[in-house]
Design a protein around this motif. Structure first.
Motif, PDB file in Angstrom:
ATOM      1  N   GLY A  51       0.752  -1.362  -0.262  1.00 43.70           N
ATOM      2  CA  GLY A  51       0.071   0.013  -0.086  1.00 43.70           C
ATOM      3  C   GLY A  51       0.633   1.367  -0.041  1.00 43.70           C
ATOM      4  N   LEU A  52       2.047   1.190  -0.091  1.00 46.05           N
ATOM      5  CA  LEU A  52       2.853   2.406  -0.143  1.00 46.05           C
ATOM      6  C   LEU A  52       3.826   2.619  -1.194  1.00 46.05           C
ATOM      7  CD1 LEU A  52       3.880   3.746   3.214  1.00 46.05           C
ATOM      8  CD2 LEU A  52       2.340   4.916   1.728  1.00 46.05           C
ATOM      9  N   PRO A  53       4.056   3.431  -2.210  1.00 48.37           N
ATOM     10  CA  PRO A  53       5.123   3.458  -3.178  1.00 48.37           C
ATOM     11  C   PRO A  53       6.430   3.506  -2.620  1.00 48.37           C
ATOM     12  CG  PRO A  53       3.906   5.454  -3.162  1.00 48.37           C
ATOM     13  CD  PRO A  53       3.354   4.679  -1.970  1.00 48.37           C
ATOM     14  N   PRO A  54       7.556   3.474  -3.664  1.00 48.32           N
ATOM     15  CA  PRO A  54       8.752   3.373  -3.243  1.00 48.32           C
ATOM     16  C   PRO A  54       9.600   4.234  -2.423  1.00 48.32           C
ATOM     17  CG  PRO A  54       8.543   2.558  -5.352  1.00 48.32           C
ATOM     18  CD  PRO A  54       7.315   3.127  -4.743  1.00 48.32           C
ATOM     19  N   LYS A  55       8.867   5.388  -2.517  1.00 50.00           N
ATOM     20  CA  LYS A  55       9.580   6.675  -1.834  1.00 50.00           C
ATOM     21  C   LYS A  55       9.070   6.790  -0.682  1.00 50.00           C
ATOM     22  CE  LYS A  55      11.300   9.147  -5.944  1.00 50.00           C
ATOM     23  NZ  LYS A  55      11.348  10.114  -6.814  1.00 50.00           N
ATOM     24  N   ARG A  56       8.005   6.157  -0.048  1.00 47.83           N
ATOM     25  CA  ARG A  56       7.320   6.398   1.304  1.00 47.83           C
ATOM     26  C   ARG A  56       7.308   5.184   1.991  1.00 47.83           C
ATOM     27  NH1 ARG A  56       2.100   9.378  -1.809  1.00 47.83           N
ATOM     28  NH2 ARG A  56       3.423   9.843  -3.561  1.00 47.83           N
ATOM     29  N   SER A  57       7.576   3.990   1.301  1.00 46.70           N
ATOM     30  CA  SER A  57       7.361   2.768   2.231  1.00 46.70           C
ATOM     31  C   SER A  57       8.710   2.275   2.841  1.00 46.70           C
ATOM     32  CB  SER A  57       7.022   1.631   1.227  1.00 46.70           C
ATOM     33  OG  SER A  57       8.009   1.444   0.506  1.00 46.70           O
ATOM     34  N   SER A  58       8.925   1.762   3.843  1.00 49.42           N
ATOM     35  CA  SER A  58       9.964   1.173   4.620  1.00 49.42           C
ATOM     36  C   SER A  58      10.654  -0.119   3.746  1.00 49.42           C
ATOM     37  CB  SER A  58       9.861   0.578   5.948  1.00 49.42           C
ATOM     38  OG  SER A  58      10.907  -0.146   6.342  1.00 49.42           O
ATOM     39  N   PHE A  59      11.881  -0.195   3.188  1.00 45.66           N
ATOM     40  CA  PHE A  59      12.292  -1.206   2.629  1.00 45.66           C
ATOM     41  C   PHE A  59      12.027  -2.479   3.427  1.00 45.66           C
ATOM     42  CE2 PHE A  59      15.753  -3.961   1.460  1.00 45.66           C
ATOM     43  CZ  PHE A  59      15.487  -4.353   0.192  1.00 45.66           C
ATOM     44  N   ALA A  60      12.006  -2.457   4.514  1.00 45.68           N
ATOM     45  CA  ALA A  60      11.631  -3.776   5.209  1.00 45.68           C
ATOM     46  C   ALA A  60      10.456  -4.361   4.932  1.00 45.68           C
ATOM     47  CB  ALA A  60      11.515  -3.440   6.788  1.00 45.68           C
ATOM     48  N   ILE A  61       9.146  -3.543   4.905  1.00 43.97           N
ATOM     49  CA  ILE A  61       7.987  -4.027   4.401  1.00 43.97           C
ATOM     50  C   ILE A  61       8.011  -4.508   2.780  1.00 43.97           C
ATOM     51  CG2 ILE A  61       6.726  -1.961   3.557  1.00 43.97           C
ATOM     52  CD1 ILE A  61       5.413  -4.981   5.272  1.00 43.97           C
ATOM     53  N   HIS A  62       8.908  -3.956   2.028  1.00 41.76           N
ATOM     54  CA  HIS A  62       8.984  -4.183   0.495  1.00 41.76           C
ATOM     55  C   HIS A  62       9.823  -5.415   0.652  1.00 41.76           C
ATOM     56  CE1 HIS A  62       9.915  -4.365  -3.576  1.00 41.76           C
ATOM     57  NE2 HIS A  62      11.252  -4.981  -3.318  1.00 41.76           N
ATOM     58  N   ALA A  63      10.668  -5.673   1.437  1.00 35.78           N
ATOM     59  CA  ALA A  63      11.530  -7.020   1.482  1.00 35.78           C
ATOM     60  C   ALA A  63      10.560  -8.122   2.058  1.00 35.78           C
ATOM     61  CB  ALA A  63      12.650  -6.770   2.203  1.00 35.78           C
ATOM     62  N   ILE A  64       9.686  -8.023   3.057  1.00 34.85           N
ATOM     63  CA  ILE A  64       9.105  -8.832   3.580  1.00 34.85           C
ATOM     64  C   ILE A  64       8.064  -9.514   2.695  1.00 34.85           C
ATOM     65  CG2 ILE A  64       7.281  -9.384   5.243  1.00 34.85           C
ATOM     66  CD1 ILE A  64       8.946  -7.567   7.223  1.00 34.85           C
ATOM     67  N   VAL A  65       7.432  -8.511   1.753  1.00 33.60           N
ATOM     68  CA  VAL A  65       6.276  -8.965   0.893  1.00 33.60           C
ATOM     69  C   VAL A  65       7.016  -9.693  -0.329  1.00 33.60           C
ATOM     70  CG1 VAL A  65       4.764  -8.029  -0.694  1.00 33.60           C
ATOM     71  CG2 VAL A  65       4.654  -7.237   1.605  1.00 33.60           C
ATOM     72  N   ALA A  66       8.051  -8.854  -0.751  1.00 34.01           N
ATOM     73  CA  ALA A  66       8.736  -9.641  -2.009  1.00 34.01           C
ATOM     74  C   ALA A  66       9.246 -10.941  -1.929  1.00 34.01           C
ATOM     75  CB  ALA A  66       9.915  -8.695  -2.396  1.00 34.01           C
ATOM     76  N   ARG A  67       9.780 -11.134  -0.546  1.00 34.85           N
ATOM     77  CA  ARG A  67      10.329 -12.636  -0.373  1.00 34.85           C
ATOM     78  C   ARG A  67       9.311 -13.618   0.204  1.00 34.85           C
ATOM     79  NH1 ARG A  67      12.635 -15.988   3.651  1.00 34.85           N
ATOM     80  NH2 ARG A  67      14.772 -16.782   3.191  1.00 34.85           N
ATOM     81  N   HIS A  68       8.073 -13.097   0.420  1.00 33.75           N
ATOM     82  CA  HIS A  68       7.014 -14.034   0.704  1.00 33.75           C
ATOM     83  C   HIS A  68       6.408 -14.673  -0.587  1.00 33.75           C
ATOM     84  CE1 HIS A  68       3.316 -15.043   2.757  1.00 33.75           C
ATOM     85  NE2 HIS A  68       2.577 -14.511   1.452  1.00 33.75           N
ATOM     86  N   TYR A  69       6.489 -14.074  -1.712  1.00 29.88           N
ATOM     87  CA  TYR A  69       6.250 -14.509  -2.883  1.00 29.88           C
ATOM     88  C   TYR A  69       7.441 -15.055  -3.696  1.00 29.88           C
ATOM     89  CZ  TYR A  69       1.789 -12.416  -1.846  1.00 29.88           C
ATOM     90  OH  TYR A  69       0.532 -12.073  -1.414  1.00 29.88           O
ATOM     91  N   PHE A  70       8.798 -15.135  -3.455  1.00 28.71           N
ATOM     92  CA  PHE A  70       9.633 -15.508  -4.174  1.00 28.71           C
ATOM     93  C   PHE A  70       9.337 -17.143  -4.682  1.00 28.71           C
ATOM     94  CE2 PHE A  70      13.763 -12.973  -2.550  1.00 28.71           C
ATOM     95  CZ  PHE A  70      13.126 -12.206  -3.262  1.00 28.71           C
ATOM     96  N   GLU A  71       8.762 -17.953  -3.975  1.00 27.42           N
ATOM     97  CA  GLU A  71       8.315 -19.345  -4.144  1.00 27.42           C
ATOM     98  C   GLU A  71       6.842 -19.468  -4.877  1.00 27.42           C
ATOM     99  OE1 GLU A  71      10.597 -21.595  -4.178  1.00 27.42           O
ATOM    100  OE2 GLU A  71      12.010 -20.048  -3.269  1.00 27.42           O
ATOM    101  N   GLY A  72       6.256 -18.143  -5.081  1.00 32.13           N
ATOM    102  CA  GLY A  72       5.033 -18.253  -5.929  1.00 32.13           C
ATOM    103  C   GLY A  72       3.775 -17.902  -4.962  1.00 32.13           C
ATOM    104  N   GLY A  73       2.793 -18.374  -5.300  1.00 32.53           N
ATOM    105  CA  GLY A  73       1.698 -17.892  -4.670  1.00 32.53           C
ATOM    106  C   GLY A  73       0.780 -19.195  -4.453  1.00 32.53           C
TER     107      GLY A  73
END
Length: 532
Positions: free
Chosen positions: A211-233
Motif C-alpha cells: 500500500g505505499l509506493p517506493p519513496k514512502r514505504s520502508s524497505f523492510a515491508i517491501h523485502a518482507i512482501v517480496a520474499r513472501h512470494y519468491f516461491e510463488g503464490g
C-alpha cells in the motif's frame, strides 16, 4: 459448528479470554490459546466471521474481499505453512498458482511492456536478468538485501512478545540489524543499487500488496512482501471463507465460541486491568484476558475508556501512525466457467508508468489522471473446488487505490442509500476499471452478467476502519521504530493482535496472532509449533 449469531445465552461464561474481531489475527490468537486449554469467546461485529478472509454472495456469485493469493504455502516446512497447519489442525488446504503468478503490465501509447514474476527464487532472479541483462550485479545485490531483512525479521518481531524486563535487555540485539534497513525507504535502498528507472519500477511492482509506493514505504515491508512470494503464490481451496471455517473447530474444541453480529462497545476496566467487554446492547462479558484484533486506532481510540486511554498517553501515540491507503474493488460475475472464458490464474498488475510515486501523486491531484495501479484477480480460476461448488459461473475482481477524501462527504449516509452523486462517482470508477479489465481479458467484453463496486465507505461500514484503509497502518520507516506496536499494552490483561503489531496482510496478521498468544501465555508459541 459454524459461527453463531450473538445471543446473551451463548455468551455465558466463564471465559478465559475474549477476542474482539475475527480476522486471521484474532482467530489465530484464539486457536492457539484454545490449544493451550483456554476457553475463548470471539466476538465479530459483522454478520460474517473472518475479517478480510470472508466472502460475500450476490445474485448467485461469490467473491473474496481480501485474500487474493498467499505466499509460502507451497513449502511444507515454511514457518507460515506450519502455523496455518497448527491453527487449522491440518484442515486448511492450499492450491498452488502456476509458475507465472504475477504479471506486471506497464501501459503506454505503444505496445504494453510486460514482466512475468515466476515461482522460485533463482527462477525469478534469472527472469529479471533476462529482462535487464546489464543489471545482473544490482539484481544479485537486491536479492541479498531482501534476504538480510528476512534473516533479521524474526528477532525483531519476537522481541515484541517478550515480557518488559526481558525486552529491555534483548531489544538492542534483536532490533539493530532489522532497523538498519527498515529505517530506509524502498527507493533509497534500490536506487543505490541501480539508476535504471524501469528496473526500479519492476522490482517494486508488488507495492500494491503493502500500500505505499517506493519513496514512502520502508524497505523492510517491501523485502518482507517480496520474499513472501519468491516461491510463488497459493489460493485457499474452497475459497477464502475456508480459512475461518478451518479454524473454528480448534476454538470450539476447548469450549470456545465464535459469535457474529456481536459488537463490542468498550473494554471493561477494573482496578486498572482489563476485566472483559461491554457490548453495544449493554451486556457485560467478563474475562481476565482481552485480545483486540480491531486495530490500534479502534482499540485505543474507541474501545478503551477515554480516561484510561488518555491517562496512559495511548491516544497521543496514535498521532505517530497513519492510516494506510483506501481502495475500491469492482466485483464481476460471468455466466460460464473460468475455463470456458479462458480466464488465467495469474494476477495482473497494471501501471501507467514506472514511477509509482509520481503516478499516485498525479491521481490524487486529478481524479481523471490514469489510475496509478489496477490489480486484476480471477478467484474462480484459482480455486480447484470452484466448479464443484459454483457450477457454470465465474468471477473476477479489479482493485484500485483511491483517496478516502474523494468519498468522505458521504461517510454519514447509509450503505446502499448514498444518493445519485455517489452512484455517479462509482459508475465512472467502474467504467475505468472495466477498461483495464477488457485490455487484459478482451474475451469477456459484453459477457459480464453482474458487477458491483465497493468503495472505501464499504470498508469503513463492514470492517470498521475509519478511513476505509485496507492495510491497517502505513508501513513507513517510522512505523518500525515504534516499540509500543506490540501485543502487550500498558493495560494489564489487554493485548493486541493482527497486522498492526507485525505487518500487512494475511501473513503479518497470522504472525500477529502467534505473538499475541505468546504474550498472553508467557512462552514462545512459535517455537512450540516448529518443534512438532
Amino acid at each position: 459448528m459454524p459461527s453463531q449469531v450473538y445471543k446473551p445465552a451463548l455468551a455465558q461464561g466463564p471465559w478465559d479470554a475474549v477476542v474482539i474481531g475475527s480476522g486471521i489475527g484474532g482467530l489465530a490468537s484464539a486457536a492457539l490459546l484454545a490449544q493451550a486449554g483456554r476457553r475463548v469467546l470471539v466476538l465479530e461485529r459483522h454478520y460474517v466471521a473472518g475479517g478480510f478472509t470472508h466472502t460475500f454472495d450476490r445474485k448467485g456469485y461469490r467473491w473474496d474481499v481480501g485474500i487474493h493469493y498467499v505466499g509460502e504455502m507451497q513449502r511444507r516446512n515454511s514457518v507460515m505453512k506450519r502455523v496455518c497447519d497448527a491453527v487449522s489442525e491440518g484442515r486448511l488446504r492450499w492450491a498452488p498458482m502456476p509458475e507465472i503468478y504475477d504479471r506486471a503490465v506497464f501501459l503506454g501509447e505503444g505496445p504494453d511492456e510486460v514482466y512475468d514474476f515466476v515461482a522460485g527464487r533463482e527462477n525469478l532472479k534469472s527472469k529479471l536478468k533476462d529482462y535487464f541483462p546489464g543489471e545482473a550485479t544490482a539484481i544479485d545485490r537486491y536479492f541479498d538485501l531482501v534476504d538480510q531483512v528476512a534473516r533479521s525479521a524474526r528477532g525483531y518481531f519476537m522481541e515484541k512478545a517478550l515480557p518488559p524486563a526481558a525486552a529491555v535487555l534483548a531489544s538492542p540485539f534483536l532490533r539493530r540489524r532489522f532497523l538498519k534497513l527498515s529505517d530506509k525507504t524502498t527507493w533509497e535502498v534500490i536506487s543505490q543499487l541501480t539508476r535504471n528507472e524501469k528496473l526500479i519500477g519492476v522490482l517494486t511492482t508488488q507495492y500494491g500488496d503493502y500500500g505505499l509506493p517506493p519513496k514512502r514505504s520502508s524497505f523492510a515491508i517491501h523485502a518482507i512482501v517480496a520474499r513472501h512470494y519468491f516461491e510463488g503464490g497459493s489460493y485457499p481451496a474452497g475459497g477464502s471463507e475456508s480459512i475461518a471455517e478451518s479454524i473454528f473447530p480448534t476454538i470450539e474444541a476447548a469450549g470456545g465460541k465464535v459469535l457474529i453480529k456481536a459488537e463490542v462497545k468498550e473494554v471493561l476496566i477494573d482496578k486498572g486491568r482489563a476485566a472483559g467487554v461491554l457490548m453495544t446492547n449493554g451486556d457485560r462479558i467478563e474475562a481476565k484476558t482481552v485480545v483486540s484484533d480491531a486495530g490500534v486506532f479502534n482499540t485505543f481510540g474507541r474501545l478503551l475508556p477515554a480516561d484510561v486511554a488518555d491517562g496512559l498517553g495511548l491516544r497521543k501515540k496514535l498521532t505517530q501512525v497513519s492510516h494506510s491507503l483506501a481502495h475500491a474493488c469492482l466485483y464481476m460475475g460471468l455466466k460460464g466457467t473460468a475455463a470456458e472464458h479462458g480466464l488465467p490464474k495469474a494476477n495482473f498488475w497494471l501501471y501507467p508508468g514506472y514511477d509509482h510515486d509520481a503516478s499516485i501523486d498525479r491521481y490524487v491531484a486529478d481524479p481523471e489522471a490514469p489510475l496509478p495501479v489496477t490489480y486484476i484477480s480471477f478467484p474462480s480460476a484459482k480455486d480447484p473446488d470452484w466448479d464443484a461448488n459454483h457450477p457454470g459461473i465465474a468471477t473476477m475482481e479489479a482493485v484500485a487505490f483511491v483517496p478516502y477524501e474523494r468519498f468522505q462527504k458521504w461517510e454519514d449516509t447509509r450503505w446502499m442509500k448514498r444518493g445519485p452523486d455517489y452512484e455517479a462517482l462509482k459508475a465512472r470508477l467502474s467504467e475505468r476499471l472495466l477498461e483495464n479489465v477488457y485490455r487484459m481479458v478482451p474475451q469477456v467484453r459484453g459477457k459480464i452478467d453482474h458487477q458491483e463496486l465497493s468503495t472505501p465507505l464499504s470498508t469503513r461500514h463492514f470492517a470498521n476502519y475509519e478511513n476505509g484503509e485496507i492495510y491497517g497502518l502505513d508501513h513507513t520507516p517510522a512505523r518500525f521504530r515504534l516499540k509500543w506496536l506490540k501485543p502487550r499494552t500498558p493495560v494489564d490483561g489487554l493485548f493486541l493482535t493482527g497486522q498492526d503489531i507485525v505487518s500487512v496482510g494475511f501473513g503479518g496478521a497470522l504472525m500477529g496472532g502467534v505473538l499475541a498468544a505468546s504474550a498472553v501465555l508467557g512462552k514462545n508459541v512459535l517455537s512450540g509449533i516448529l518443534k512438532k
